[in-house]
Scaffold this motif. Structure first.
Motif, PDB file in Angstrom:
ATOM      1  N   VAL A  79      -4.340  11.271  -0.704  1.00  0.00           N
ATOM      2  CA  VAL A  79      -2.915  11.907  -1.551  1.00  0.00           C
ATOM      3  C   VAL A  79      -3.432  12.991  -2.481  1.00  0.00           C
ATOM      4  N   LEU A 102       7.645   3.291   0.918  1.00  0.00           N
ATOM      5  CA  LEU A 102       7.081   3.690   2.122  1.00  0.00           C
ATOM      6  C   LEU A 102       8.012   3.427   2.831  1.00  0.00           C
ATOM      7  N   CYS A 133      -5.623   5.030  -5.246  1.00  0.00           N
ATOM      8  CA  CYS A 133      -5.472   5.894  -4.060  1.00  0.00           C
ATOM      9  C   CYS A 133      -6.394   6.491  -3.572  1.00  0.00           C
ATOM     10  N   VAL A 174      -0.506  11.508   1.737  1.00  0.00           N
ATOM     11  CA  VAL A 174       0.886  10.048   1.135  1.00  0.00           C
ATOM     12  C   VAL A 174       1.492  11.015   0.192  1.00  0.00           C
ATOM     13  N   VAL A 222       3.607   8.802  -4.737  1.00  0.00           N
ATOM     14  CA  VAL A 222       2.420   6.848  -4.804  1.00  0.00           C
ATOM     15  C   VAL A 222       2.697   6.683  -6.315  1.00  0.00           C
ATOM     16  N   ASP A 260       6.441  -2.964   1.691  1.00  0.00           N
ATOM     17  CA  ASP A 260       6.320  -1.629   2.608  1.00  0.00           C
ATOM     18  C   ASP A 260       7.063  -1.336   4.283  1.00  0.00           C
ATOM     19  N   LEU A 314      -4.380   0.286   1.308  1.00  0.00           N
ATOM     20  CA  LEU A 314      -3.483  -0.111   0.173  1.00  0.00           C
ATOM     21  C   LEU A 314      -3.474  -1.709  -0.692  1.00  0.00           C
ATOM     22  N   HIS A 352       2.625  -0.268  -1.876  1.00  0.00           N
ATOM     23  CA  HIS A 352       3.375   1.905  -2.034  1.00  0.00           C
ATOM     24  C   HIS A 352       4.334   1.654  -2.806  1.00  0.00           C
ATOM     25  N   ARG A 382      -1.762   0.584   5.121  1.00  0.00           N
ATOM     26  CA  ARG A 382      -1.209  -0.457   4.020  1.00  0.00           C
ATOM     27  C   ARG A 382      -2.662  -1.304   4.079  1.00  0.00           C
ATOM     28  N   LEU A 431       2.967   2.306  -6.644  1.00  0.00           N
ATOM     29  CA  LEU A 431       2.230   1.423  -6.145  1.00  0.00           C
ATOM     30  C   LEU A 431       2.334   0.162  -7.500  1.00  0.00           C
ATOM     31  N   GLN A 471       7.233   9.957   3.170  1.00  0.00           N
ATOM     32  CA  GLN A 471       6.587  10.355   2.706  1.00  0.00           C
ATOM     33  C   GLN A 471       4.667  10.811   3.041  1.00  0.00           C
TER      34      GLN A 471
END
Length: 247
Positions: free
Chosen positions: A65, A175, A58, A191, A194, A205, A108, A172, A105, A197, A179
């Protein structure tokens, strides 16, 4: 805990606070230190590698993060506090927050991972059984129970067919607005969690975000509940008709 925090180069100034506990799964503690808070997660040893890897990929994808300071194969992870303030404690407009979520998103989706997420694809029968039991409890009579059972089974088959056709993308996995930490101008600055993930359906999500918003609104007895209902309505309008697409 004093010895553990000292290894991270900090000094605790108060007893650790247990903020989450799932028996046999994980515990999360917050530790007040001389310079802010540190978070200590205690997870199953088999989960440590996955959690550490999730934070690494991430971070490489530009997702903000919290930094991991240290971890042990025995199942202990120490990390910094996320930047920004919890979304539940800040002012935001529903559409603007959802714009930020959509941007998240997209980020991600660029994460490099080959691990599957534990989502609807693998737990469809569990979700269907829970929905069936809840609906039966609410219905009361035998005819309604039979109709509900048939409806749940049709929904299960329809969802199964849809998810089997859907491509897998990094998500995620859990989500929701709890968070998210927001910074200046309502931008996502942090965030957390995770740990979940992995590769899953694009709908994972949005569905989790919407479901958590509805549950939070039902359980909240403050002015925040009205704002969260607005967030849930906006999320349903934005993602409800086409949950598999990024916008």
């Amino acid at each position: 805990m004093d010895a553990l925090i000292a290894r991270a180069g900090r000094s605790a100034v108060a007893a650790p606070e247990l903020v989450a506990y799932r028996p046999g799964r994980r515990a999360v503690l917050r530790v007040a230190c001389t310079h802010g808070y540190l978070w200590v997660k205690v997870v199953r040893p088999s989960r440590v590698e996955r959690v550490v890897e999730a934070h690494r990929v991430c971070s490489e994808a530009g997702i903000p993060v919290p930094a991991l300071l240290m971890w042990s194969p025995d199942g202990v992870i120490v990390c910094e506090t996320a930047d920004g303030r919890p979304a539940a404690e800040t002012e935001w407009r529903a559409d603007a927050l959802l714009d930020e979520v959509d941007e998240l998103r997209l980020r991600l989706a660029s994460v490099r991972t080959e691990r599957p997420v534990r989502g609807i694809r693998s737990r469809l029968d569990w979700y269907a059984s829970r929905l069936g039991r809840a609906a039966v409890d609410a219905a009361g009579d035998a005819r309604a129970v039979a109709e509900i059972d048939a409806l749940v089974e049709r929904a299960r088959r329809g969802i199964a067919a849809a998810v089997d056709r859907a491509p897998l993308v990094p998500v995620h996995g859990d989500l929701h607005f709890g968070q998210l930490f927001l910074g200046d101008a309502g931008r996502i600055a942090g965030v957390i969690d995770v740990d979940t993930l992995g590769l899953g359906d694009r709908a994972e999500d949005p569905a989790a975000f919407l479901g958590h918003a509805i549950a939070s609104a039902l359980l909240t007895e403050s002015e925040l509940a009205l704002r969260v209902w607005e967030l849930a309505d906006a999320a349903a309008e934005r993602w409800g008709s086409d949950p598999w697409s990024h916008r």
